[in-house]
Motif scaffolding. Structure first.
Motif, PDB file in Angstrom:
ATOM      1  N   GLY A   1       0.794  -1.225   0.000  1.00 30.81           N
ATOM      2  CA  GLY A   1       0.000   0.000   0.000  1.00 30.81           C
ATOM      3  C   GLY A   1       0.824   1.271   0.000  1.00 30.81           C
ATOM      4  O   GLY A   1       0.433   2.267  -0.611  1.00 30.81           O
ATOM      5  N   ALA A   2       1.970   1.253   0.657  1.00 29.81           N
ATOM      6  CA  ALA A   2       2.810   2.455   0.710  1.00 29.81           C
ATOM      7  C   ALA A   2       3.300   2.846  -0.679  1.00 29.81           C
ATOM      8  O   ALA A   2       3.410   4.044  -0.996  1.00 29.81           O
ATOM      9  N   LEU A   3       3.582   1.850  -1.524  1.00 27.27           N
ATOM     10  CA  LEU A   3       4.012   2.142  -2.896  1.00 27.27           C
ATOM     11  C   LEU A   3       2.883   2.782  -3.693  1.00 27.27           C
ATOM     12  O   LEU A   3       3.106   3.717  -4.475  1.00 27.27           O
ATOM     13  N   TYR A   4       1.668   2.287  -3.507  1.00 26.38           N
ATOM     14  CA  TYR A   4       0.533   2.839  -4.232  1.00 26.38           C
ATOM     15  C   TYR A   4       0.254   4.266  -3.765  1.00 26.38           C
ATOM     16  O   TYR A   4      -0.064   5.147  -4.579  1.00 26.38           O
TER      17      TYR A   4
ATOM     18  N   THR B   1       2.432   6.415  -2.599  1.00 27.37           N
ATOM     19  CA  THR B   1       3.461   7.291  -3.168  1.00 27.37           C
ATOM     20  C   THR B   1       3.123   7.662  -4.604  1.00 27.37           C
ATOM     21  O   THR B   1       3.271   8.820  -5.020  1.00 27.37           O
ATOM     22  N   ALA B   2       2.667   6.673  -5.383  1.00 26.14           N
ATOM     23  CA  ALA B   2       2.316   6.939  -6.776  1.00 26.14           C
ATOM     24  C   ALA B   2       1.125   7.884  -6.861  1.00 26.14           C
ATOM     25  O   ALA B   2       1.117   8.823  -7.680  1.00 26.14           O
ATOM     26  N   LEU B   3       0.105   7.667  -6.030  1.00 29.03           N
ATOM     27  CA  LEU B   3      -1.061   8.550  -6.044  1.00 29.03           C
ATOM     28  C   LEU B   3      -0.661   9.963  -5.642  1.00 29.03           C
ATOM     29  O   LEU B   3      -1.098  10.941  -6.277  1.00 29.03           O
ATOM     30  N   ASP B   4       0.173  10.102  -4.618  1.00 33.26           N
ATOM     31  CA  ASP B   4       0.620  11.431  -4.192  1.00 33.26           C
ATOM     32  C   ASP B   4       1.361  12.153  -5.317  1.00 33.26           C
ATOM     33  O   ASP B   4       1.222  13.370  -5.491  1.00 33.26           O
TER      34      ASP B   4
ATOM     35  N   GLN C   1      -5.938  -0.775 -11.648  1.00 35.22           N
ATOM     36  CA  GLN C   1      -5.102  -0.116 -12.653  1.00 35.22           C
ATOM     37  C   GLN C   1      -3.843   0.489 -12.041  1.00 35.22           C
ATOM     38  O   GLN C   1      -2.735   0.323 -12.565  1.00 35.22           O
ATOM     39  N   LEU C   2      -3.985   1.189 -10.926  1.00 39.89           N
ATOM     40  CA  LEU C   2      -2.815   1.795 -10.285  1.00 39.89           C
ATOM     41  C   LEU C   2      -1.916   0.725  -9.683  1.00 39.89           C
ATOM     42  O   LEU C   2      -0.691   0.755  -9.865  1.00 39.89           O
ATOM     43  N   ALA C   3      -2.508  -0.243  -8.978  1.00 37.01           N
ATOM     44  CA  ALA C   3      -1.704  -1.258  -8.301  1.00 37.01           C
ATOM     45  C   ALA C   3      -0.863  -2.057  -9.284  1.00 37.01           C
ATOM     46  O   ALA C   3       0.326  -2.292  -9.055  1.00 37.01           O
ATOM     47  N   VAL C   4      -1.454  -2.468 -10.390  1.00 38.83           N
ATOM     48  CA  VAL C   4      -0.724  -3.319 -11.324  1.00 38.83           C
ATOM     49  C   VAL C   4       0.417  -2.558 -11.991  1.00 38.83           C
ATOM     50  O   VAL C   4       1.502  -3.107 -12.211  1.00 38.83           O
ATOM     51  N   VAL C   5       0.218  -1.284 -12.284  1.00 36.62           N
ATOM     52  CA  VAL C   5       1.279  -0.480 -12.903  1.00 36.62           C
ATOM     53  C   VAL C   5       2.440  -0.287 -11.933  1.00 36.62           C
ATOM     54  O   VAL C   5       3.615  -0.439 -12.297  1.00 36.62           O
ATOM     55  N   VAL C   6       2.122   0.039 -10.692  1.00 35.58           N
ATOM     56  CA  VAL C   6       3.171   0.242  -9.688  1.00 35.58           C
ATOM     57  C   VAL C   6       3.917  -1.062  -9.429  1.00 35.58           C
ATOM     58  O   VAL C   6       5.154  -1.083  -9.347  1.00 35.58           O
TER      59      VAL C   6
ATOM     60  N   ARG D   1       3.235   6.288 -18.529  1.00 37.31           N
ATOM     61  CA  ARG D   1       3.796   7.503 -19.115  1.00 37.31           C
ATOM     62  C   ARG D   1       3.743   8.669 -18.130  1.00 37.31           C
ATOM     63  O   ARG D   1       4.705   9.429 -18.008  1.00 37.31           O
ATOM     64  N   THR D   2       2.633   8.796 -17.420  1.00 30.67           N
ATOM     65  CA  THR D   2       2.460   9.920 -16.512  1.00 30.67           C
ATOM     66  C   THR D   2       3.375   9.803 -15.301  1.00 30.67           C
ATOM     67  O   THR D   2       3.899  10.807 -14.805  1.00 30.67           O
ATOM     68  N   LEU D   3       3.587   8.589 -14.817  1.00 29.99           N
ATOM     69  CA  LEU D   3       4.448   8.370 -13.659  1.00 29.99           C
ATOM     70  C   LEU D   3       5.920   8.252 -14.042  1.00 29.99           C
ATOM     71  O   LEU D   3       6.779   8.110 -13.166  1.00 29.99           O
TER      72      LEU D   3
END
Length: 292
Positions: A80-83, A85-88, A188-193, A221-223
């Protein structure tokens, strides 16, 4: 291709069935044919749907078929911490915004706009809570969405099995969810991270997930993350003509007869029959015949 890293990512919501085994076998064969690593990731981010003990059952099913992860198994529930960070990062860059809409609100907005959709078609989010449209308007946020901007909304990619693909994410999907209203991370976010964190280079999965690819490419691309190579394999259909799935009561494959189950999966993938007496010999034959 020493840098090849592939993965199989089942959800522990039920045992693997014939369709799951096709995807697992295809991803394993692709990794072996390219001299790469094959990883197993347990996608248990949707905790309410996960069945206790199912992860271990799935790993036993895979092991019976000679499909064992080359590295320790990773679980989304511990990431969860990785997700976050990506959302932030997306929020800080203005690529994500809070949304107060319920499903009922979305349906009402689409009906008011005279937008109809097919029975099984997902609703395209109409952008009600976009900042430029007034944002939350005093309502409490329920979820966070990715802002799909028109200049980048048309995504083209080449699938190794399906060929050239294109999708206008703004028109076909709209601003999609990153963090759900129930506090769970969206797929979508979890799998990309996860793919980026594990250094995945090649994704081989069922064709039912092909329309997820453009959303994942947009997030990559965005991250600022590497874009991956994708191959989407044929689906196993039930007697009703629909995709075999846990949701429609698909039965688990017979792990007590793994060679027979693998032979059936190999036929779906267009591989030759393996006149082998054991799983290991069959897998070696198919790996040499693999050409995806």
């Amino acid at each position: 291709m020493a840098t090849y890293r592939g993965r199989f990512a089942p959800s522990p919501t039920g045992p693997l069935h014939a369709g799951s085994l096709v995807a697992a076998l295809a991803s394993w064969l692709d990794a072996r044919a390219h001299g790469g690593a094959w990883l197993v990731r347990i996608e248990d981010v949707d905790a309410p749907r996960c069945v206790p003990g199912m992860e271990q059952h799935i790993l036993r099913q895979l092991a019976a078929c000679g499909l064992v992860s080359d590295e320790p198994v990773v679980r989304q529930s511990s990431r969860g911490a990785l997700y976050r960070t990506a959302l932030d990062q997306l929020i800080a860059q203005g690529h994500a915004y809070p949304c107060a809409c319920s499903r009922k609100d979305i349906e009402a907005a689409l009906q008011a706009a005279g937008i109809a959709r097919e029975r099984h078609q997902a609703a395209v989010y109409p952008g009600t809570c976009r900042p430029e449209r007034g944002g939350l308007k005093g309502q409490a946020p329920r979820a966070w969405r990715f802002a799909v901007e028109s200049p980048n909304a048309l995504v083209n990619w080449s699938d190794r099995r399906l060929g050239p693909q294109t999708q206008n994410v703004a028109a076909d999907v709209g601003d999609f969810v990153l963090l759900r209203a129930d506090g769970l991370w969206a797929y979508q976010l979890a799998v990309v991270v996860d793919d980026a964190a594990q250094g995945i280079t090649h994704v081989v999965r069922g064709a039912d997930l092909a329309d997820n690819t453009p959303r994942q490419i947009l997030l990559q691309r965005t991250l600022g993350l590497p874009e991956l190579s994708y191959a989407h394999t044929p689906l196993v259909l039930g007697d009703n003509g629909e995709k075999l799935s846990k949701q429609n009561g698909a039965q688990p494959f017979d792990a007590d007869s793994p060679l027979a189950a693998l032979q059936q999966a190999a036929r779906v993938l267009g591989l030759p029959p393996a006149p082998a007496a054991n799983v290991a010999d069959a897998l070696r034959l198919w790996a040499s015949a693999w050409s995806a």
